[in-house]
Design an enzyme around this catalytic site. Structure first.
Site, mmCIF file in Angstrom:
data_model
loop_
_atom_site.group_PDB
_atom_site.id
_atom_site.type_symbol
_atom_site.label_atom_id
_atom_site.label_comp_id
_atom_site.label_asym_id
_atom_site.label_seq_id
_atom_site.Cartn_x
_atom_site.Cartn_y
_atom_site.Cartn_z
ATOM 1 N N LYS A 134 -0.047 -0.144 13.263
ATOM 2 C CA LYS A 134 1.366 0.344 13.597
ATOM 3 C C LYS A 134 1.385 1.567 14.249
ATOM 4 O O LYS A 134 2.347 1.719 14.893
ATOM 5 C CB LYS A 134 1.759 0.700 11.935
ATOM 6 C CG LYS A 134 2.157 -0.594 11.341
ATOM 7 C CD LYS A 134 3.269 -0.072 10.220
ATOM 8 C CE LYS A 134 3.915 -1.408 9.405
ATOM 9 N NZ LYS A 134 4.476 -1.038 8.175
ATOM 10 N N LYS A 146 0.452 -12.611 11.653
ATOM 11 C CA LYS A 146 1.075 -12.671 10.475
ATOM 12 C C LYS A 146 2.793 -12.711 10.702
ATOM 13 O O LYS A 146 3.278 -12.110 11.252
ATOM 14 C CB LYS A 146 0.792 -11.317 9.805
ATOM 15 C CG LYS A 146 1.385 -11.195 8.508
ATOM 16 C CD LYS A 146 1.028 -10.060 7.596
ATOM 17 C CE LYS A 146 1.868 -8.628 8.144
ATOM 18 N NZ LYS A 146 1.836 -7.716 7.432
ATOM 19 N N LYS A 180 8.572 -8.924 8.981
ATOM 20 C CA LYS A 180 9.832 -8.637 9.026
ATOM 21 C C LYS A 180 9.962 -7.470 10.177
ATOM 22 O O LYS A 180 11.074 -7.626 10.709
ATOM 23 C CB LYS A 180 10.318 -7.893 7.712
ATOM 24 C CG LYS A 180 9.500 -6.966 7.119
ATOM 25 C CD LYS A 180 9.943 -6.431 5.680
ATOM 26 C CE LYS A 180 8.663 -5.771 4.935
ATOM 27 N NZ LYS A 180 8.605 -5.980 3.567
HETATM 28 P P1 TYM Z 1 4.965 -5.429 2.614
HETATM 29 O O1 TYM Z 1 6.058 -4.855 2.347
HETATM 30 O O2 TYM Z 1 4.287 -5.413 4.065
HETATM 31 O O3 TYM Z 1 4.726 -6.866 1.947
HETATM 32 C C1 TYM Z 1 5.007 -6.954 0.618
HETATM 33 C C2 TYM Z 1 4.050 -7.914 -0.287
HETATM 34 O O4 TYM Z 1 4.339 -9.380 0.731
HETATM 35 C C3 TYM Z 1 3.056 -9.791 1.253
HETATM 36 N N1 TYM Z 1 3.095 -10.300 2.534
HETATM 37 C C4 TYM Z 1 2.583 -11.700 2.800
HETATM 38 N N2 TYM Z 1 2.022 -12.360 2.067
HETATM 39 C C5 TYM Z 1 1.682 -13.599 2.822
HETATM 40 N N3 TYM Z 1 1.935 -13.806 4.341
HETATM 41 C C6 TYM Z 1 2.605 -12.766 4.903
HETATM 42 N N4 TYM Z 1 3.056 -13.177 6.207
HETATM 43 C C7 TYM Z 1 3.091 -11.783 4.331
HETATM 44 N N5 TYM Z 1 3.608 -10.594 4.686
HETATM 45 C C8 TYM Z 1 3.750 -9.847 3.716
HETATM 46 C C9 TYM Z 1 1.985 -8.335 1.255
HETATM 47 O O5 TYM Z 1 0.775 -8.688 1.229
HETATM 48 C C10 TYM Z 1 2.622 -7.525 0.105
HETATM 49 O O6 TYM Z 1 1.918 -8.190 -1.217
HETATM 50 N N6 TYM Z 1 1.657 -1.430 1.449
HETATM 51 C C11 TYM Z 1 2.394 -2.605 0.889
HETATM 52 C C12 TYM Z 1 3.474 -2.298 -0.012
HETATM 53 C C13 TYM Z 1 2.824 -1.383 -1.219
HETATM 54 C C14 TYM Z 1 2.354 -2.108 -2.435
HETATM 55 C C15 TYM Z 1 1.893 -0.886 -3.118
HETATM 56 C C16 TYM Z 1 1.726 -3.250 -2.669
HETATM 57 C C17 TYM Z 1 3.045 -0.147 -1.544
HETATM 58 N N7 TYM Z 1 2.326 0.330 -2.541
HETATM 59 C C18 TYM Z 1 1.139 -0.919 -4.277
HETATM 60 C C19 TYM Z 1 0.931 -3.329 -3.964
HETATM 61 C C20 TYM Z 1 0.647 -2.332 -4.664
HETATM 62 C C21 TYM Z 1 3.375 -3.296 2.040
HETATM 63 O O7 TYM Z 1 3.454 -2.968 3.089
HETATM 64 O O8 TYM Z 1 3.627 -4.563 1.730
#
Ligand code: TYM
Length: 347
Positions: free
Chosen positions: A127, A210, A213
């Protein structure tokens, strides 16, 4: 094995089992978020264990968000959780910024985590890109806030997609270092739960990236709000190769785009990859893609319709988030108070 021995050898024995996970409201929900996260939270909800699910708006602002868009996306993501089956009377559902304990513990963890740990994070490198001097300080510190999200509830399990594994491992490092530095056994060492056929859903345009969004190409992803025609069109145009599908998973090894579409099918149909290939092996993509479109529309349309219905009543969404935040605070506040006491803060 006797119960006593089993309890002793179980990691986090002595901590109430609790699940925490979060999703950023930094754009629309994608099929990756659904298969890698929300769908699995909904399955998890059937288990008799306390569950906390969060809309992590403080993480979202580590990169610029238009305030009006952030408000809309926060409500839309909440609608996504609800439409997919998260029951706010069973699970705790709220947005992060309403529970200030996350930020306070995040600061304490900023003082536990090391710069080198943060700079090694793949997401930081991706990022921030080459221009790290111009990235926000929040983007670098993000993983210690994520550790606080999890540990302020003493969560023991964190269901996530594959891409978040490194952050959960860092959370374990922070918990371990805190416990060690202060000579306590206060924070559990949470387990990442990365399960199912679609833990890493890839871009429809490039099987090495991947599905995200934030990808500039909308054709690279399926959004949870896409209508049936758009879903069918994106799957029809998805990059593939000229071969027919193999009849065993091994045959997908060097075929990332083919593997991705089969994984998506398996995730949506709740089948294993081998089961999908037992049915679809030998078929050309001209035949498999319409099967996948039909399945995706059948599974996703009810969710997107329900999301639109819920979005017509933002006050109700806000009420649910507020109530969830009250319940979340009840767990987080005493854990933060105890943490401050351990650290030596007076008051
Ligand atoms: P984020 O918002 O990018 O994604 C949310 C969840 O969706 C999963 N995910 C995917 N799984 C499979 N294939 C994909 N292409 C894909 N894109 C996203 C992510 O693995 C995630 O589970 N840092 C985290 C948010 C967060 C969080 C936390 C998660 C903040 N605090 C505490 C767990 C516990 C994030 O950016 O996810």
């Amino acid at each position: 094995m006797s119960d006593a021995v089993q309890t002793q050898s179980t990691p986090n024995a002595g901590f109430t089992p609790r699940v925490f996970s979060g999703i950023q409201p930094s754009g629309g929900l994608t099929l990756g978020n659904y298969l890698g996260a929300i769908k699995r939270f909904v399955e998890k909800q059937a288990e008799p264990i306390e569950q906390v699910y969060c809309v992590v708006d403080m993480h979202a602002i580590t990169v610029w968000q238009d305030p009006e868009a952030l408000r809309r996306q926060t409500r839309e993501l909440t609608a996504g959780y609800l439409a997919a089956g998260i029951d706010p009377t069973r699970s705790i559902l709220f947005n992060q910024s309403q529970v200030k304990e996350h930020a306070e513990l995040g600061w304490i963890f900023n003082c536990v985590a090391r710069m080198g740990w943060m700079q090694r994070m793949t997401q930081w490198k991706d990022k921030a890109g080459k221009n790290t001097q111009n990235a926000s300080l929040g983007l670098l510190a993000y993983p210690s806030l994520m550790a606080a999200d999890i540990l302020v509830y003493h969560a023991t399990e964190v269901p996530v997609g594959e891409d978040q594994k490194q952050h959960v491992e860092l959370t374990r490092d922070i918990a371990t270092k805190f416990n060690h530095d202060y000579g306590v056994d206060f924070f559990p060492i949470p387990e990442p739960r990365i399960e199912g056929a679609a833990t890493r859903v890839m871009s429809l345009r490039d099987g090495s990236k991947k599905m995200s969004k934030s990808d500039p190409s909308d054709a690279s992803r399926i959004n949870m709000t896409d209508d049936a025609d758009t879903i069918a069109k994106k799957i029809r145009k998805a990059k593939t190769d000229p071969e027919a599908l193999p009849s065993e998973a091994k045959g997908l090894e060097d075929r990332p785009e083919a593997r991705n579409l089969v994984n998506i099918y398996a995730g949506l149909a709740e089948m294993s990859v081998d089961q999908v290939l037992a049915e679809a092996g030998g078929k050309q993509f001209s035949e498999f893609k319409p099967m996948l479109s039909e399945l995706a529309v059948a599974k996703l349309s009810p969710i997107s319709n329900e999301m639109s219905r819920l979005m017509q009543d933002p006050a109700e969404i806000d009420r649910i988030l507020g109530q969830g935040a009250d319940r979340a605070r009840e767990i987080a506040a005493p854990i933060l108070t105890k943490t401050k006491e351990i650290v030596g803060m007076v008051g």
